[in-house]
Write a protein that holds these residues in place. Structure first.
Motif, PDB file in Angstrom:
ATOM      1  N   GLN A  98       0.823  -1.204   0.000  1.00 29.56           N
ATOM      2  CA  GLN A  98       0.000   0.000   0.000  1.00 29.56           C
ATOM      3  C   GLN A  98       0.861   1.260   0.000  1.00 29.56           C
ATOM      4  OE1 GLN A  98      -2.557  -0.421   3.393  1.00 29.56           O
ATOM      5  NE2 GLN A  98      -3.874  -1.925   2.417  1.00 29.56           N
TER       6      GLN A  98
ATOM      7  N   ALA B 205       2.733   1.547  -3.598  1.00 31.79           N
ATOM      8  CA  ALA B 205       1.940   1.440  -4.828  1.00 31.79           C
ATOM      9  C   ALA B 205       1.800   2.761  -5.561  1.00 31.79           C
ATOM     10  CB  ALA B 205       0.558   0.876  -4.512  1.00 31.79           C
ATOM     11  N   ARG B 206       1.742   3.843  -4.827  1.00 32.52           N
ATOM     12  CA  ARG B 206       1.517   5.144  -5.460  1.00 32.52           C
ATOM     13  C   ARG B 206       2.652   5.518  -6.408  1.00 32.52           C
ATOM     14  NH1 ARG B 206       1.885  10.960  -2.501  1.00 32.52           N
ATOM     15  NH2 ARG B 206       1.155  12.258  -4.210  1.00 32.52           N
TER      16      ARG B 206
ATOM     17  N   PRO C  39       4.193   1.111  -8.601  1.00 35.37           N
ATOM     18  CA  PRO C  39       3.195   0.035  -8.679  1.00 35.37           C
ATOM     19  C   PRO C  39       3.792  -1.329  -9.013  1.00 35.37           C
ATOM     20  CG  PRO C  39       2.996   1.552 -10.537  1.00 35.37           C
ATOM     21  CD  PRO C  39       3.904   2.202  -9.549  1.00 35.37           C
TER      22      PRO C  39
ATOM     23  N   ALA D 252       4.947  -2.793  -5.849  1.00 34.93           N
ATOM     24  CA  ALA D 252       3.796  -3.208  -5.042  1.00 34.93           C
ATOM     25  C   ALA D 252       3.256  -4.550  -5.530  1.00 34.93           C
ATOM     26  CB  ALA D 252       2.703  -2.146  -5.106  1.00 34.93           C
TER      27      ALA D 252
ATOM     28  N   ASN E  96      -6.435  -6.236  -3.806  1.00 32.18           N
ATOM     29  CA  ASN E  96      -5.463  -5.171  -4.040  1.00 32.18           C
ATOM     30  C   ASN E  96      -4.558  -5.470  -5.229  1.00 32.18           C
ATOM     31  OD1 ASN E  96      -5.855  -3.159  -1.837  1.00 32.18           O
ATOM     32  ND2 ASN E  96      -5.578  -4.956  -0.556  1.00 32.18           N
TER      33      ASN E  96
ATOM     34  N   LEU F 110      -4.372  -3.517  -8.998  1.00 27.10           N
ATOM     35  CA  LEU F 110      -3.130  -3.086  -9.641  1.00 27.10           C
ATOM     36  C   LEU F 110      -2.997  -3.700 -11.032  1.00 27.10           C
ATOM     37  CD1 LEU F 110      -0.623  -3.231  -6.651  1.00 27.10           C
ATOM     38  CD2 LEU F 110      -1.323  -1.194  -7.908  1.00 27.10           C
TER      39      LEU F 110
ATOM     40  N   ASN G  24      -3.009  -1.687 -14.742  1.00 24.91           N
ATOM     41  CA  ASN G  24      -1.832  -1.830 -15.601  1.00 24.91           C
ATOM     42  C   ASN G  24      -2.082  -2.767 -16.779  1.00 24.91           C
ATOM     43  OD1 ASN G  24       0.714  -0.426 -14.225  1.00 24.91           O
ATOM     44  ND2 ASN G  24      -0.573  -1.243 -12.591  1.00 24.91           N
TER      45      ASN G  24
ATOM     46  N   ARG H  36      -3.222   5.341  -6.557  1.00 25.32           N
ATOM     47  CA  ARG H  36      -3.606   3.948  -6.327  1.00 25.32           C
ATOM     48  C   ARG H  36      -4.470   3.877  -5.082  1.00 25.32           C
ATOM     49  NH1 ARG H  36      -2.015   2.147 -11.269  1.00 25.32           N
ATOM     50  NH2 ARG H  36      -0.050   3.145 -11.749  1.00 25.32           N
TER      51      ARG H  36
END
Length: 299
Positions: A124, A127-128, A131, A134, A157, A161, A165, A297
């Motif tokens: 978490q 991820a921002r 990614p 993450a 989660n 992601l 993507n 994210r």
């Protein structure tokens, strides 16, 4: 409404960390269980008292005793899991700025890297900005050793992601194993539904996706920021169901809720139809689709 030609600043993910809900024990449920076991013990002793031979009565007491031991063991397990979750939430609550995120990540990295809750929290935090990192963290989790609810958190989660993507097929594999029925938190359950609905819609199960978005409406205030994820799922679901008008409405609602969530629709490799819908939605709220947008994210 933002001025034409200017995009709003991305919503800071730190707000989500500030408002993380502390895990708590459901004392009312515990009280009901305790009362139920008291009744069982009273009944068992009554049966034992009326049993002339005594054998059946002791068998009943033995069964109730075994159930009690099992319940105590499960209670200790839940208490330890809740305590661990609280500790991780306390660490995440520090991540209200860049320095806070670094401190929180450092603390988590000092812990057990093989622990699923620890890994989920680390994912978490990174991820921002990263990614790919993450996703790697979440992919390395041994789901077989994680608690059931944590397994679903990881799947949801990681699935989100993947969807962000362009890996819808990988997200679908995770969505197939998601269990919404064992998640007690309404917002988390809605997040599961959003991920599953989008994954289904993008991989040929539009009917299943439609059931989910009908069950979990994006405008439910209880879902908070997860509403934007549900709107995104609506876009794909309506398109898969050949309801372009509804898809455009959902895209417009998403632009109003969080314009930066439309960034993936403007990227390379996206269907021209989706790109046009995203541009139209941005223009409808007075924003310029050609400007760079940063995606936040959400977990």
């Amino acid at each position: 409404m933002a001025k034409r030609g200017k995009l709003p600043k991305p919503k800071d993910a730190s707000e989500a960390f500030e408002n993380i809900e502390q895990p708590t024990l459901k004392w009312r449920t515990i009280a009901i269980i305790v009362v139920a076991f008291v009744v069982l013990w009273v009944t068992a002793f009554m049966i034992q008292g009326y049993d002339e031979d005594g054998v059946f009565g002791w068998v009943v007491i033995g069964v109730v005793g075994a159930l009690t031991v099992a319940a105590i063991g499960f209670g200790i397990y839940v208490w330890r899991l809740t305590r661990k979750s609280r500790g991780i939430v306390d660490i995440l609550s520090q991540a209200t700025d860049e320095e806070g995120r670094k401190r929180a990540l450092a603390q988590l990295e000092q812990g057990d890297s093989s622990d699923a809750l620890n890994a989920l929290a680390r994912a978490q935090l990174v991820a921002r900005e990263r990614p790919a990192d993450a996703m790697k963290i979440l992919e390395d989790i041994d789901l077989g050793k994680a608690p059931a609810v944590v397994q679903d958190d990881v799947r949801a989660n990681l699935g989100f992601l993947y969807l962000m993507n362009g890996r819808a097929k990988d997200a679908r594999k995770l969505a197939d194993d998601l269990r919404l029925d064992r998640q007690p938190n309404a917002k988390a359950k809605a997040m599961y539904a959003a991920v599953a609905a989008e994954a289904f819609a993008r991989t040929g199960k539009a009917d299943e996706a439609a059931k989910l978005i009908e069950t979990y409406p994006a405008d439910d205030p209880e879902y908070g920021e997860v509403g934007a994820m549900l709107l995104r799922a609506q876009v794909y679901t309506h398109l898969a169901s050949k309801k372009r008008g509804l898809a455009q409405q959902s895209m417009r609602a998403l632009a109003k809720a969080d314009a930066n969530m439309l960034a993936p629709f403007l990227g390379k490799g996206v269907r021209p139809e989706l790109q046009q819908m995203a541009k139209k939605a941005l223009k409808s709220v007075g924003l310029a689709p050609k400007q760079k947008m940063q995606v936040q994210r959400r977990f």
